[in-house]
Design a protein around this motif. Structure first.
Motif, mmCIF file in Angstrom:
data_model
loop_
_atom_site.group_PDB
_atom_site.id
_atom_site.type_symbol
_atom_site.label_atom_id
_atom_site.label_comp_id
_atom_site.label_asym_id
_atom_site.label_seq_id
_atom_site.Cartn_x
_atom_site.Cartn_y
_atom_site.Cartn_z
ATOM 1 N N GLY A 3 0.397 -1.307 -0.101
ATOM 2 C CA GLY A 3 -0.096 0.141 0.049
ATOM 3 C C GLY A 3 0.613 1.245 -0.215
ATOM 4 N N LEU A 4 2.221 1.017 0.425
ATOM 5 C CA LEU A 4 2.681 2.039 0.892
ATOM 6 C C LEU A 4 3.838 2.079 -0.488
ATOM 7 C CD1 LEU A 4 4.508 2.213 4.142
ATOM 8 C CD2 LEU A 4 3.270 3.508 3.741
ATOM 9 N N VAL A 5 4.079 1.593 -1.141
ATOM 10 C CA VAL A 5 4.552 1.471 -2.875
ATOM 11 C C VAL A 5 4.071 1.858 -3.349
ATOM 12 C CG1 VAL A 5 5.053 0.329 -4.413
ATOM 13 C CG2 VAL A 5 6.322 -0.065 -1.589
ATOM 14 N N LEU A 6 2.596 2.055 -3.193
ATOM 15 C CA LEU A 6 1.161 1.944 -4.555
ATOM 16 C C LEU A 6 0.978 3.864 -3.855
ATOM 17 C CD1 LEU A 6 -1.198 -0.835 -4.576
ATOM 18 C CD2 LEU A 6 0.382 0.270 -6.509
ATOM 19 N N LEU A 7 1.200 4.096 -3.037
ATOM 20 C CA LEU A 7 0.988 5.355 -2.512
ATOM 21 C C LEU A 7 1.850 6.450 -2.885
ATOM 22 C CD1 LEU A 7 -1.190 7.562 -1.157
ATOM 23 C CD2 LEU A 7 -0.204 6.980 1.113
ATOM 24 N N GLY A 8 3.004 6.210 -2.614
ATOM 25 C CA GLY A 8 4.140 6.512 -3.384
ATOM 26 C C GLY A 8 3.942 6.548 -5.483
ATOM 27 N N VAL A 9 3.161 5.457 -5.233
ATOM 28 C CA VAL A 9 3.884 6.131 -7.342
ATOM 29 C C VAL A 9 2.029 6.611 -7.341
ATOM 30 C CG1 VAL A 9 3.310 5.015 -9.183
ATOM 31 C CG2 VAL A 9 4.781 3.259 -7.809
#
Length: 64
Positions: A3-9
């Motif tokens: 979820g953090l990776v997707l939020l960063g993208v």
């Protein structure tokens, strides 16, 4: 974690779009560089999607 990776993208994409709009209105030099990179990345993604669709529509040639 994913979820953090997707939020960063998502944050990078939104920032890139904002830079494209700002560059169109005559922003600073670094904004124009970010806008250029954003537009080039979007073009690569768009071409990748076209190639993937072409490969899916291609007949397999196994006689079916």
């Amino acid at each position: 974690m994913a979820g953090l990776v997707l939020l960063g993208v998502l944050a990078l994409a939104a920032g890139g779009c904002a830079c494209v709009v700002w560059a169109e209105r005559g922003g600073p030099r670094w904004v124009r560089y970010v806008a250029t990179v954003t537009l080039a990345a979007s073009e690569l993604v768009r071409r990748s999607g076209k190639n993937r669709r072409r490969n899916l529509n291609r007949p397999t040639g196994d006689g079916d």
